[in-house]
Design a protein around this motif. Structure first.
Motif, PDB file in Angstrom:
ATOM      1  N   GLN A 112      19.292 -33.907 -42.878  1.00  0.00           N
ATOM      2  CA  GLN A 112      19.530 -35.330 -42.635  1.00  0.00           C
ATOM      3  C   GLN A 112      18.398 -36.151 -43.217  1.00  0.00           C
ATOM      4  O   GLN A 112      17.246 -35.718 -43.243  1.00  0.00           O
TER       5      GLN A 112
ATOM      6  N   ILE B 298      21.893 -40.375 -43.058  1.00  0.00           N
ATOM      7  CA  ILE B 298      22.787 -39.860 -44.110  1.00  0.00           C
ATOM      8  C   ILE B 298      22.471 -38.396 -44.370  1.00  0.00           C
ATOM      9  O   ILE B 298      21.296 -38.005 -44.424  1.00  0.00           O
TER      10      ILE B 298
ATOM     11  N   ARG C 151      24.085 -27.522 -36.150  1.00  0.00           N
ATOM     12  CA  ARG C 151      25.179 -27.784 -35.196  1.00  0.00           C
ATOM     13  C   ARG C 151      26.186 -26.649 -35.279  1.00  0.00           C
ATOM     14  O   ARG C 151      26.584 -26.265 -36.387  1.00  0.00           O
TER      15      ARG C 151
ATOM     16  N   ARG D  24      25.912 -33.984 -47.662  1.00  0.00           N
ATOM     17  CA  ARG D  24      27.127 -34.800 -47.850  1.00  0.00           C
ATOM     18  C   ARG D  24      26.975 -35.744 -49.027  1.00  0.00           C
ATOM     19  O   ARG D  24      27.929 -36.000 -49.766  1.00  0.00           O
TER      20      ARG D  24
ATOM     21  N   ILE E 251      30.295 -28.127 -48.584  1.00  0.00           N
ATOM     22  CA  ILE E 251      29.064 -28.555 -47.898  1.00  0.00           C
ATOM     23  C   ILE E 251      29.250 -29.843 -47.095  1.00  0.00           C
ATOM     24  O   ILE E 251      28.282 -30.417 -46.618  1.00  0.00           O
TER      25      ILE E 251
HETATM   26  P1  ATP Z   1      30.914 -36.344 -38.118  1.00  0.00           P
HETATM   27  O1  ATP Z   1      31.670 -37.410 -37.343  1.00  0.00           O
HETATM   28  O2  ATP Z   1      31.368 -36.179 -39.525  1.00  0.00           O
HETATM   29  O3  ATP Z   1      30.778 -35.062 -37.363  1.00  0.00           O
HETATM   30  P2  ATP Z   1      28.576 -37.473 -37.008  1.00  0.00           P
HETATM   31  O4  ATP Z   1      29.031 -38.865 -36.710  1.00  0.00           O
HETATM   32  O5  ATP Z   1      28.489 -36.483 -35.921  1.00  0.00           O
HETATM   33  O6  ATP Z   1      29.424 -36.877 -38.234  1.00  0.00           O
HETATM   34  P3  ATP Z   1      25.840 -38.119 -37.164  1.00  0.00           P
HETATM   35  O7  ATP Z   1      25.474 -37.409 -35.937  1.00  0.00           O
HETATM   36  O8  ATP Z   1      25.870 -39.627 -37.144  1.00  0.00           O
HETATM   37  O9  ATP Z   1      27.209 -37.553 -37.749  1.00  0.00           O
HETATM   38  O10 ATP Z   1      24.896 -37.592 -38.337  1.00  0.00           O
HETATM   39  C1  ATP Z   1      24.450 -38.414 -39.399  1.00  0.00           C
HETATM   40  C2  ATP Z   1      24.835 -37.865 -40.730  1.00  0.00           C
HETATM   41  O11 ATP Z   1      24.497 -36.481 -40.842  1.00  0.00           O
HETATM   42  C3  ATP Z   1      26.330 -37.917 -41.026  1.00  0.00           C
HETATM   43  O12 ATP Z   1      26.695 -39.190 -41.502  1.00  0.00           O
HETATM   44  C4  ATP Z   1      26.464 -36.848 -42.095  1.00  0.00           C
HETATM   45  O13 ATP Z   1      26.117 -37.368 -43.373  1.00  0.00           O
HETATM   46  C5  ATP Z   1      25.440 -35.815 -41.687  1.00  0.00           C
HETATM   47  N1  ATP Z   1      26.065 -34.717 -40.944  1.00  0.00           N
HETATM   48  C6  ATP Z   1      26.411 -34.693 -39.643  1.00  0.00           C
HETATM   49  N2  ATP Z   1      26.934 -33.502 -39.306  1.00  0.00           N
HETATM   50  C7  ATP Z   1      26.921 -32.744 -40.430  1.00  0.00           C
HETATM   51  C8  ATP Z   1      27.319 -31.406 -40.723  1.00  0.00           C
HETATM   52  N3  ATP Z   1      27.793 -30.604 -39.796  1.00  0.00           N
HETATM   53  N4  ATP Z   1      27.167 -30.949 -41.990  1.00  0.00           N
HETATM   54  C9  ATP Z   1      26.653 -31.749 -42.949  1.00  0.00           C
HETATM   55  N5  ATP Z   1      26.242 -33.020 -42.733  1.00  0.00           N
HETATM   56  C10 ATP Z   1      26.369 -33.516 -41.484  1.00  0.00           C
END
Ligand code: ATP
Length: 457
Positions: A220, A328, A203, A332, A212
């Motif tokens: 993920q 998850i 992303r 993270r 991190i």
């Molecule tokens: P956030 O609101 O923190 O941006 P999100 O709601 O967009 O997260 P999801 O799309 O639901 O996150 O992604 C599922 C999981 O992937 C998150 O709970 C997180 O643990 C992990 N995740 C999401 N974006 C990132 C990132 N840029 N870097 C590291 N881990 C991430």
């Protein structure tokens, strides 16, 4: 113990102990990328292993996939990512840094205001009225909000003219959805059943530099549970409980975890919540649990023109299952485990030891083999060779035994096994436990079973 550690300290000790290095460091770095070192890669592999064990191996009716990162672009049209996967960004005109408006509000209100409930105009108004300053330079001169799609684009084609735009996947979930019937047919699974995947996602995030926590490339661990409409709410609750139990079983304290229900739901979602962890920078999302209804399957059915309908083998009914998603981030979770494990313990006599109190299943090395004297290293080396076949084990013969114990404490090795002259006489070794620092004497041939029992998850 736990989240008392600051992020700066965690970053520094991860670098010094071979856990995580800044990405592309010798070229001056590359923002928001990190490289896992020799200790870190072991820990992260263990994180992924225990998750897979819990949610695939030990779960009834759950199956894994490993889908391609590069997918047909229609996947992202169907999922809605090409049109609506964007963040509200604002630039500080003074220092030219870019920020997420929702993050600025969350930080300013210390989590009391939920920007998810606001429109872009409302966010701009809040930031102007409350005089939210730039966290980098302290300035207060913002552009209006603009939205940017978060997907990384690349191209595919044999000649420059024939290039087609494709995307690095921004989440692993679509790989599970589009393989729903492939998995169901080949496993003969009956609904309800689950499909899990661990893999990289990308992303183009603007991040406030929380190590991190938010990176542009991350892993993920996702589990989609396909169930019949009407049973979905019950499974949603079940997955909330399972997600929480997993974190508690890893040794995270309950008071460092909380559920956070989403008030503003995506139009297709029936219910959604996060589990948040008390990171060094405050409460933030660790994982998400969503009741996605039959939205994803129905979109892919519509865009692909292929039926994704499930036929119930008992009553012949046909339907698109609902999906409970549990997602998850491996990185993270790793950050939460690092913050949770870190401790500086003051010992009798005033010495301070740094110790990482990981669950033994997560620790990089299950044991370190340490010959007390270099000149009797033979039994230690023999033990090392034997244990290596079953566990990841470290070996160290340099420096005083006290220093060697400290080095292992600092990376969280749960057991140190010392060989000495007595080992030559009667085949026993000393086993020292990381947290209590207690020692016991065991026959060498019992060590394998001892470690298997003590490091299981
Ligand atoms: P956030 O609101 O923190 O941006 P999100 O709601 O967009 O997260 P999801 O799309 O639901 O996150 O992604 C599922 C999981 O992937 C998150 O709970 C997180 O643990 C992990 N995740 C999401 N974006 C990132 C990132 N840029 N870097 C590291 N881990 C991430």
């Amino acid at each position: 113990m736990g989240t008392a550690v600051t992020m700066d300290k965690l970053v520094a000790l991860c670098k010094n102990r071979g856990i995580i290095f800044p990405g592309s460091e010798i070229y001056g770095g590359m923002g928001n990328t990190w490289d896992y070192g020799p200790v870190g890669v072991e820990i992260k592999n263990n994180v992924k292993r225990v998750w897979w064990k819990r949610f695939v191996q030990e779960s009834d009716n759950s199956f894994g996939v490993d889908a391609a990162i590069l997918m047909n672009s229609r996947v992202w049209e169907a999922s809605g990512h090409t049109t609506s996967f964007s963040d509200p960004k604002m630039d500080c005109k003074k220092c030219k840094t870019r920020h997420r408006a929702d993050n600025l509000i969350e930080m300013h209100s210390k989590g009391k205001v939920d920007p998810d409930l606001m429109t872009n105009e409302e966010m701009e108004q809040y930031i102007r009225e409350k005089e939210v300053h730039c966290p980098i330079c302290g300035g207060f001169d913002w552009t209006n909000i603009r939205t940017f799609n978060l997907m990384f684009e690349t191209s595919r084609g044999v000649t420059d003219e024939s290039q087609n735009k494709i995307y690095l996947r921004p989440e692993t979930a679509q790989g599970e959805f589009i393989n729903f019937l492939n998995v169901q047919r080949t496993t003969r699974a009956k609904v309800p059943f689950g499909i899990a995947q661990i893999g990289k996602a990308f992303r183009n995030e603007i991040t406030p530099g929380n190590f991190i926590f938010r990176t542009i490339e991350f892993e993920q661990m996702e589990h989609q549970w396909f169930c019949k409409e009407g049973t979905d709410s019950q499974f949603y609750e079940e997955y909330k409980a399972r997600a929480m139990q997993f974190l508690l079983d890893l040794g995270i304290k309950r008071e460092h975890l909380r559920f956070h229900d989403h008030e503003k739901l995506a139009h297709y979602a029936k219910a959604a919540c996060d589990i948040q962890y008390l990171y060094p920078m405050g409460w933030s999302e660790l994982n998400g649990i969503h009741n996605r209804t039959d939205y994803d399957l129905s979109r892919h059915q519509e865009y692909s023109g292929k039926s994704l309908t499930y036929v119930d083998p008992i009553d012949g009914s046909r339907y698109l299952p609902y999906v409970i998603e549990y997602s998850i981030g491996a990185d993270r979770l790793m950050l939460a485990l690092l913050a949770e494990a870190y401790e500086e313990e003051t010992l009798e006599g005033g010495d301070v030891r740094g110790v990482m109190r990981f669950h033994p299943a997560i620790a990089a090395y299950k044991a370190a083999v340490l010959p007390l004297q270099k000149n009797i290293a033979e039994p230690a080396k023999a033990l090392l060779q034997k244990l290596k076949k079953k566990f990841s084990v470290s070996y160290d013969e340099a420096g005083s035994i006290g220093k060697r114990y400290r080095r292992q404490d600092e990376i969280g090795t749960p057991f140190c096994i010392t060989t000495d002259f007595e080992t030559l006489e009667n085949g026993t070794v000393t086993v020292r436990e990381r947290d209590s620092m207690q020692q016991l004497r065991l026959p060498m041939d019992e060590i394998e079973a001892f470690l298997a029992e003590k490091t299981a998850f």
